[in-house]
Scaffold this motif. Sequence first.
Motif, PDB file in Angstrom:
ATOM      1  N   UNK A   1       0.933  -1.122  -0.042  1.00 36.99           N
ATOM      2  CA  UNK A   1       0.067   0.130   0.120  1.00 36.99           C
ATOM      3  C   UNK A   1       0.791   1.183  -0.119  1.00 36.99           C
ATOM      4  N   UNK A   2       1.287   1.906  -1.195  1.00 36.87           N
ATOM      5  CA  UNK A   2       2.226   2.929  -1.104  1.00 36.87           C
ATOM      6  C   UNK A   2       1.589   4.194  -0.543  1.00 36.87           C
ATOM      7  N   UNK A   3       0.327   4.510  -0.673  1.00 36.88           N
ATOM      8  CA  UNK A   3       0.070   5.618   0.326  1.00 36.88           C
ATOM      9  C   UNK A   3      -1.809   5.185   0.735  1.00 36.88           C
ATOM     10  N   UNK A   4      -1.664   4.557   1.616  1.00 36.00           N
ATOM     11  CA  UNK A   4      -3.135   3.899   2.182  1.00 36.00           C
ATOM     12  C   UNK A   4      -3.982   4.940   2.535  1.00 36.00           C
ATOM     13  N   UNK A   5      -4.578   5.768   1.751  1.00 35.42           N
ATOM     14  CA  UNK A   5      -5.578   6.925   1.768  1.00 35.42           C
ATOM     15  C   UNK A   5      -6.741   6.633   0.970  1.00 35.42           C
ATOM     16  N   UNK A   6      -7.908   6.467   1.392  1.00 34.83           N
ATOM     17  CA  UNK A   6      -8.433   6.585   2.643  1.00 34.83           C
ATOM     18  C   UNK A   6      -8.052   4.983   3.273  1.00 34.83           C
ATOM     19  N   UNK A   7      -7.724   5.169   4.666  1.00 40.51           N
ATOM     20  CA  UNK A   7      -7.201   4.056   5.411  1.00 40.51           C
ATOM     21  C   UNK A   7      -8.023   2.669   5.187  1.00 40.51           C
ATOM     22  N   UNK A   8      -9.412   2.953   4.521  1.00 44.83           N
ATOM     23  CA  UNK A   8     -10.135   1.595   4.286  1.00 44.83           C
ATOM     24  C   UNK A   8      -9.571   0.570   3.184  1.00 44.83           C
ATOM     25  N   UNK A   9      -8.508   1.309   2.420  1.00 47.55           N
ATOM     26  CA  UNK A   9      -7.856   0.368   1.435  1.00 47.55           C
ATOM     27  C   UNK A   9      -7.275  -0.780   2.287  1.00 47.55           C
ATOM     28  N   UNK A  10      -6.719  -0.676   3.453  1.00 48.54           N
ATOM     29  CA  UNK A  10      -6.185  -1.527   4.139  1.00 48.54           C
ATOM     30  C   UNK A  10      -7.068  -2.823   4.556  1.00 48.54           C
ATOM     31  N   UNK A  11      -8.234  -2.584   4.174  1.00 47.27           N
ATOM     32  CA  UNK A  11      -9.321  -3.924   4.427  1.00 47.27           C
ATOM     33  C   UNK A  11      -9.012  -5.047   3.514  1.00 47.27           C
ATOM     34  N   UNK A  12      -8.136  -4.850   2.424  1.00 51.08           N
ATOM     35  CA  UNK A  12      -7.574  -5.766   1.397  1.00 51.08           C
ATOM     36  C   UNK A  12      -6.533  -6.764   2.019  1.00 51.08           C
ATOM     37  N   UNK A  13      -6.017  -6.295   3.201  1.00 50.68           N
ATOM     38  CA  UNK A  13      -4.950  -7.234   3.697  1.00 50.68           C
ATOM     39  C   UNK A  13      -5.611  -8.468   4.003  1.00 50.68           C
ATOM     40  N   UNK A  14      -4.720  -9.512   3.724  1.00 56.24           N
ATOM     41  CA  UNK A  14      -5.316 -10.837   4.297  1.00 56.24           C
ATOM     42  C   UNK A  14      -4.594 -11.466   5.511  1.00 56.24           C
TER      43      UNK A  14
END
Length: 179
Positions: free
Chosen positions: A32-45
Amino acid sequence: MRGGVKSVKVGKEILRGDTAHPGKVWGKVRVFPNPQPPSQLAALKHGEILVTSKLDPDHNPYLFDKDKEGKVLRTKEGLTVSKVLGIITDEGGRLSHGAVVGREMLRVPTIVGTSPENATKHLKTGDVVVLDADQGRVYEYLGGGEAVEEKVAKYEKLGLRLSIQTIILLKETTLKGEE
């Protein structure tokens, strides 16, 4: 051989950074080069190594394992249960938010401050690497340790999930350099 698990083969060094929390693991990265919005991190497994430019407090909810109702899982001691196997950030030092999260909240191998090499530029989602936070290094993964992945997959087929700390212990045994 150690416990029937072949040692992992480690290739050339890819990156260096500062150790925020020691430990050695290997696994797939999610970048995640720039996780904005933070909800991008929901893709983490579950069981991936997080690679990002930096971590902010808004990212915290996406780093914890949750039950089916969405509640953060906790140990019997009340500690939060990690979703990630390790953390690598481009920015930050030993007192940065990413360092504190890796060391005190998740207790996973963590390297911060990989600049100027920038982990987010060198690594791609799906790459498999060896994260040696004891030395503040990231190396190529050249194979080995398949028995650990098979064991994790077998538990998941049964509807069970091994904790990140258990997976870290299993993977550390494959990085001892013993055949």
